[in-house]
Design an enzyme around this catalytic site. Structure first.
Site, PDB file in Angstrom:
ATOM      1  N   CYS A   1       0.800  -1.222   0.000  1.00  0.00           N
ATOM      2  CA  CYS A   1       0.000   0.000   0.000  1.00  0.00           C
ATOM      3  C   CYS A   1       0.836   1.276   0.000  1.00  0.00           C
ATOM      4  O   CYS A   1       0.341   2.337  -0.381  1.00  0.00           O
ATOM      5  CB  CYS A   1      -0.937   0.002   1.202  1.00  0.00           C
ATOM      6  SG  CYS A   1      -2.215  -1.276   1.136  1.00  0.00           S
ATOM      7  N   VAL A   2       2.067   1.208   0.429  1.00  0.00           N
ATOM      8  CA  VAL A   2       2.900   2.411   0.479  1.00  0.00           C
ATOM      9  C   VAL A   2       3.544   2.706  -0.874  1.00  0.00           C
ATOM     10  O   VAL A   2       4.142   3.772  -1.064  1.00  0.00           O
ATOM     11  CB  VAL A   2       3.990   2.274   1.567  1.00  0.00           C
ATOM     12  CG1 VAL A   2       5.091   1.322   1.137  1.00  0.00           C
ATOM     13  CG2 VAL A   2       4.572   3.628   1.946  1.00  0.00           C
TER      14      VAL A   2
END
Length: 349
Positions: free
Chosen positions: A138-139
């Site tokens: 997700c980053v």
């Protein structure tokens, strides 16, 4: 300073409401002893609907990692090219102006990378620098922005195309009866985005002033995949929900060093929608009013957690809002490692 231009965000055609997903899980696991608890936890995600590359009835019968990989590549090639062309147009550039292409995706695998497909399909320059990012979860969207910014700072002609592509539904494991598997099956959505970071000052958008990376030691178990014959099995440690308290001081320092003010005084925020709890933790530890993260909450409600695409979906929503030139903002996302990537800047659109 480089500028993030208007992104183009695309969603697959199949849509599922949260109630439909709950009904699906109940039918599939009617005798599960913790189904009542799972339903309460799913309700707390605040996700109302999501998009899927395949109908849920097809996903409910696992056809094997090979078939799912074929679907991933087929949809990735088609949707990424369409999104990229629109993003380049949004930035007011020609295809020949792109000097680097970054692709983020943690929900499938291709080799050569999708970067190679984009260079061929768009006819990008043969000198285009490629950076595929596959294991930051997700980053990765925020990481791509920061790495693009590093490249753009070297030369005012170093414009970067960033494509983020996540088909989390292809990681759905219908036979996994763990509680966290039910939650992730109802949390993550599918989406594709493309965005251009211009290396000059010739476009409006989010002009980046400074970036920061942060890694929380000994937290590798927070967010991870177990790779099995059936593909990627997502696992989440509940400790990740308390990780924002560690990264909040880093965000505050970055913000103060850049604009001599605390985050609470910023005009806007572009936060990853890790879930309701993560957004609540950001509100608490940055001393924000709850409505200050409304764009992220809307993204979560309408699309689910779309992993590396989230920051671009929220950025697009900021373009559609009533921001003023000179407004100060903070962008941040969080993912495996535990890793955080942050950027602060000004609105110039």
């Amino acid at each position: 300073m480089s500028t993030l231009c208007l992104p183009h965000v695309m969603f697959p055609q199949h849509k599922i409401t949260q109630q439909q997903m709950v009904d699906h899980l109940e039918n599939l696991h009617a005798d599960h002893p913790r189904m009542a608890l799972a339903k309460r936890m799913i309700a707390n995600t605040e996700v109302n609907e999501r998009h899927l590359v395949l109908p849920i009835d097809e996903l409910a019968v696992h056809t094997g990692f090979t078939h799912r990989s074929i679907v991933y590549e087929r949809e990735a090639r088609q949707m990424s090219s369409a999104a990229a062309r629109q993003a380049i147009e949004n930035a007011g550039l020609q295809i020949s102006d792109i000097r680097m292409v970054i692709v983020t995706s943690c929900t499938g695998f291709m080799m050569p990378s999708l970067t190679a497909h984009l260079i061929n399909d768009l006819a990008l320059p043969t000198s285009t620098v490629q950076l595929p990012i596959a294991q930051l979860g997700c980053v990765a969207g925020a990481a791509a922005i920061n790495r693009a910014n590093d490249f753009a700072r070297l030369d005012a002609r170093n414009h970067v195309l960033i494509v983020s592509l996540e088909f989390s539904s292809l990681c759905y494991q219908p036979d996994d009866t763990k509680l966290h598997a039910f939650i992730s099956a109802a949390l993550f959505g599918d989406a594709v985005s493309a965005c251009v970071l211009r290396a000059d000052d010739q476009a409006g958008g989010f002009k980046i002033k400074k970036t920061e990376s942060y890694f929380l030691p000994k937290s590798e178990h927070y967010i991870k995949y177990d790779v099995k014959d059936t593909g990627f099995h997502f696992t989440l440690d509940k400790a990740v929900m308390n990780s924002i308290k560690d990264v909040a001081p880093v965000m505050e320092r970055l913000n103060y060093e850049s604009f001599e003010q605390n985050c609470a005084h910023n005009d806007f925020f572009i936060f990853h929608t890790g879930g309701r709890k993560i957004l609540d933790e950001l509100v608490m530890h940055l001393d924000l009013a709850s409505n200050r993260v409304s764009q992220s909450r809307s993204s979560l409600s309408e699309a689910g957690n779309i992993a590396s695409v989230v920051v671009f979906d929220v950025l697009k929503r900021q373009f559609d809002s009533n921001l003023n030139r000179g407004d100060i903002g903070l962008l941040a996302a969080f993912g495996p490692g535990f890793t955080a990537e942050m950027a602060v800047g000004e609105w110039t659109a």
